[in-house]
Design a protein around this motif. Structure first.
Motif, short mmCIF file in Angstrom:
data_model
loop_
_atom_site.label_atom_id
_atom_site.label_comp_id
_atom_site.label_asym_id
_atom_site.label_seq_id
_atom_site.Cartn_x
_atom_site.Cartn_y
_atom_site.Cartn_z
N ASN A 1 0.37 -16.41 -8.85
CA ASN A 1 -0.81 -16.42 -7.66
C ASN A 1 -0.26 -15.75 -5.87
N LYS A 2 0.72 -15.81 -5.43
CA LYS A 2 0.84 -15.70 -4.28
C LYS A 2 1.27 -14.19 -4.34
N PRO A 3 0.58 -13.20 -3.28
CA PRO A 3 0.67 -11.78 -2.71
C PRO A 3 2.34 -11.17 -2.36
N LEU A 4 1.91 -10.06 -2.85
CA LEU A 4 3.37 -9.39 -1.90
C LEU A 4 3.03 -8.47 -2.16
N THR A 5 3.60 -7.90 -1.45
CA THR A 5 3.70 -6.48 -0.71
C THR A 5 4.92 -5.35 -1.75
N VAL A 6 4.10 -4.67 -1.99
CA VAL A 6 4.57 -4.08 -3.03
C VAL A 6 5.36 -2.24 -2.37
N LEU A 7 5.58 -1.66 -1.87
CA LEU A 7 6.46 -0.92 -1.29
C LEU A 7 6.69 0.67 -2.41
N HIS A 8 5.41 1.54 -2.42
CA HIS A 8 5.54 2.64 -3.73
C HIS A 8 6.69 3.57 -3.04
N THR B 1 7.45 7.80 -3.63
CA THR B 1 6.79 8.83 -4.07
C THR B 1 7.56 10.27 -3.57
N GLU B 2 7.89 11.32 -4.01
CA GLU B 2 7.61 12.70 -3.97
C GLU B 2 6.65 13.14 -4.49
N PRO B 3 6.00 13.00 -5.15
CA PRO B 3 4.77 14.31 -5.49
C PRO B 3 3.36 13.17 -4.80
N PHE B 4 2.67 13.66 -4.18
CA PHE B 4 1.35 13.32 -4.15
C PHE B 4 0.63 13.66 -4.52
N GLY B 5 0.18 14.02 -5.98
CA GLY B 5 -0.29 14.77 -7.47
C GLY B 5 -0.30 14.21 -8.13
N GLY B 6 -1.37 14.70 -9.02
CA GLY B 6 -0.63 15.21 -11.15
C GLY B 6 -0.88 13.75 -11.01
N GLY B 7 0.42 13.37 -12.66
CA GLY B 7 0.17 12.19 -13.17
C GLY B 7 0.50 10.82 -12.35
N THR B 8 1.62 11.34 -11.83
CA THR B 8 2.73 10.21 -11.08
C THR B 8 2.02 9.26 -9.73
N ILE B 9 1.17 10.30 -9.04
CA ILE B 9 0.00 9.18 -8.34
C ILE B 9 -1.33 8.78 -8.83
N SER B 10 -1.73 9.20 -9.95
CA SER B 10 -2.58 8.80 -11.20
C SER B 10 -2.43 7.20 -11.52
N VAL B 11 -1.58 7.56 -11.64
CA VAL B 11 -0.16 6.07 -11.66
C VAL B 11 -0.06 5.19 -10.96
N ILE B 12 0.47 5.45 -9.91
CA ILE B 12 0.10 4.36 -8.84
C ILE B 12 -1.49 4.26 -8.21
N ASN B 13 -2.22 5.21 -8.25
CA ASN B 13 -3.87 4.74 -7.71
C ASN B 13 -4.47 3.80 -8.69
N PHE C 1 4.94 5.30 0.49
CA PHE C 1 5.86 6.34 1.27
C PHE C 1 5.65 7.40 0.18
N HIS C 2 5.01 8.42 0.76
CA HIS C 2 4.98 9.72 -0.35
C HIS C 2 5.62 10.85 0.24
N GLY C 3 5.96 11.94 -0.32
CA GLY C 3 6.08 13.32 -0.21
C GLY C 3 4.91 14.10 0.21
N GLU C 4 5.75 15.54 0.48
CA GLU C 4 3.27 16.53 0.76
C GLU C 4 3.17 16.91 0.03
N GLN C 5 4.17 17.67 -1.50
CA GLN C 5 3.51 18.09 -2.82
C GLN C 5 2.28 17.26 -3.40
N SER D 1 -7.73 -0.90 2.46
CA SER D 1 -6.31 -1.94 2.25
C SER D 1 -4.82 -1.40 2.27
N THR D 2 -4.71 -0.10 1.69
CA THR D 2 -3.70 0.38 1.29
C THR D 2 -3.18 1.79 2.21
N LYS D 3 -2.10 1.21 2.81
CA LYS D 3 -0.99 1.91 3.76
C LYS D 3 -0.20 3.40 3.12
N PHE D 4 -0.36 4.91 4.31
CA PHE D 4 0.32 5.71 3.79
C PHE D 4 1.10 6.09 4.75
#
Length: 367
Positions: free
Chosen positions: A4-11, A13-25, A39-43, A59-62
Motif C-alpha cells: 500500500n506504500k506509494p512508490l516513485t516509478v521512473l519511466h 522511453t526514447e519514443p514519445f508517441g505510438g504504442g509505447t507511450i500509450s502503454v505508459i499512459n 524521461f523521454h526522447g523527442e520522437q 501530477s506526472t513529471k516530464f
C-alpha cells in the motif's frame, strides 16, 4: 514491503508517441497511487509533445532526454547514455522502468554502472523482430539484447509470440500482455440492420511495419463493389501507396473520433509485417469488431481462426475471407461478440496494470 506504500516509478522511453507511450499512459493512469516521472526522447510520430502530455495526470513529471533516438548512432548514443546516467543518478526513485529497445539497452548499462537492481524493461516489440532489416542487423540486435539482459533487470514481453522469440534466442523474459480500458455498459449492435455496406477499417501510422502496399492490393480487388469500403485512420510517410479509390485516409484523429469511426465499421483489417501486441487491434476488439489479421507476430496472439475472425498469409487469403463475410454477414456480429468477450477476459487494462504493480513491489522485495 507494504504494497500500500506509494512508490516513485521512473519511466525511461526514447519514443514519445505510438504504442509505447500509450502503454505508459495506461500505467500512469491506472497506478495513480504512485508518483510517475517520465524521461523521454523527442520522437513523436502522432502528435506534439504537449498533445501527448495532456493525456497524463497533472501530477506526472516530464523531462526531455536529448540525443535519444531510435537509430544507432555512436555519437548520439554516447551522449544520450551520459545524460541518462546523470538523470537517473540525481532523480530519487524506487523502480526504474525502461520502455522499448533503445532505452532498454542504454538504461541497463546505466543501471549496471550505478549498481541499480530494481530494473524492469518492457520491450514493446524488440528491435530484432523487425522484418525490414538485414540479417546482419538482426544478429546484432539479438546480441545487444542478450548482452543487456546479462547486466540485470527483468525483461517483459507484451505477447506470447514475442516471448517465444526471446526464448528462441535464450533471452530470459516473462510476458505481461498489453491491455485496453474495457468499456462498461457496452452493447454490441448489429450494424447490418443500419447499413448493407461492409466498412473495413484499420488504424495507425502509414509506414513499412503496417504494410500499406498489401492493404491497397486487397482494397483494389473490391474497387467495383460499391458496398465494400476501406478506411485508414491515421497518416504517415507511405500514404502515397494507398492509391485505390475505395480507400479513405482520415488523417490523425482524437481518441473519441477514432472510437466513433471504429463504431461505424464492420471489420478490422491489419496487414502488418510485425507487431508487439497491437493496441489498435485491442481497441477494435473492445468495440466488438471481428478481425482479419496478417499472420505475423503479435497479430497471431489476438485472432482465433473461425471464432473472432481470421488470419491470412497473403492478399488472396484476405480477399477470400472478405468474400466470406460478404456472403455470411451474420458472422460479423457473432465473431465481433467473441472479440469483445476475448478482450474482456484477457486484455482488461486493470488486470494488466495490477500485474505490473505486483512486479514493481516484487523487484523491491527481492533486491
Amino acid at each position: 514491503m507494504n504494497q500500500n506504500k506509494p512508490l516513485t516509478v521512473l519511466h525511461i522511453t526514447e519514443p514519445f508517441g505510438g504504442g509505447t507511450i500509450s502503454v505508459i499512459n495506461h500505467l500512469v493512469n491506472n497506478l495513480s497511487q504512485h508518483q510517475h516521472i517520465i524521461f523521454h526522447g523527442e520522437q513523436r510520430p502522432d502528435g506534439s509533445v504537449e498533445d501527448v502530455k495532456k493525456r497524463f495526470p497533472e501530477s506526472t513529471k516530464f523531462y526531455i532526454w536529448k540525443y535519444a533516438q531510435r537509430e544507432i548512432s555512436l555519437f548520439n548514443d554516447i551522449i544520450a547514455l551520459v545524460l541518462l546516467l546523470k538523470f537517473i543518478r540525481k532523480t530519487p526513485h524506487d523502480v526504474l522502468h525502461l520502455h522499448a529497445s533503445k532505452a532498454g539497452f542504454l538504461g541497463r548499462i546505466v543501471a549496471w554502472i550505478l549498481g541499480e537492481k530494481k530494473v524492469i524493461y518492457t520491450s514493446h516489440g524488440a528491435a530484432f523482430i523487425m522484418q525490414d532489416i538485414s540479417e546482419f542487423k538482426r544478429k546484432m540486435y539479438i546480441f545487444l539484447e542478450s548482452f543487456a539482459t546479462k547486466l540485470g533487470g527483468i525483461s517483459v514481453c507484451c505477447s506470447d509470440s514475442e516471448l517465444h522469440e526471446f526464448q528462441k534466442y535464450r533471452i530470459p523474459a516473462i510476458c505481461i500482455y498489453n491491455g485496453t480500458n474495457i468499456k462498461n455498459n457496452f452493447e454490441l449492435k448489429n450494424k447490418l440492420e443500419i447499413t448493407n455496406s461492409l466498412n473495413i477499417i484499420t488504424t495507425g501510422r502509414i509506414t513499412i511495419p503496417k504494410n500499406p502496399m498489401l492493404f491497397n492490393k486487397i482494397a483494389e480487388h473490391f474497387i467495383n463493389n460499391n458496398n465494400v469500403k476501406f478506411i485508414w485512420v491515421g497518416d504517415g510517410e507511405l500514404r502515397e501507396y494507398l492509391t485505390s479509390e475505395n480507400i479513405e485516409i482520415t488523417g490523425w484523429k482524437s481518441k473519441k473520433e477514432v472510437d466513433s469511426l471504429l463504431g461505424t465499421a464492420n471489420l478490422y483489417l491489419s496487414t502488418s509485417l510485425w507487431e508487439g501486441l497491437p493496441l489498435s487491434v485491442l481497441e477494435a476488439m473492445n468495440l466488438g469488431l471481428p478481425l482479419l489479421l496478417s499472420n505475423c507476430m503479435g497479430n497471431k496472439d489476438l485472432v482465433i481462426d473461425g471464432q473472432n475472425g481470421f488470419s491470412f498469409n497473403d492478399s488472396e487469403q484476405a480477399i477470400d475471407k472478405i468474400k466470406f463475410f460478404i456472403q455470411n454477414k451474420t458472422s460479423l456480429y457473432d465473431m465481433g461478440l467473441m472479440s469483445r468477450q476475448t478482450c474482456e477476459r484477457k486484455f482488461d487494462i486493470i488486470k494488466i496494470c495490477s500485474a505490473y504493480n505486483e512486479l514493481y513491489y516484487q523487484k523491491i522485495l527481492n533486491e
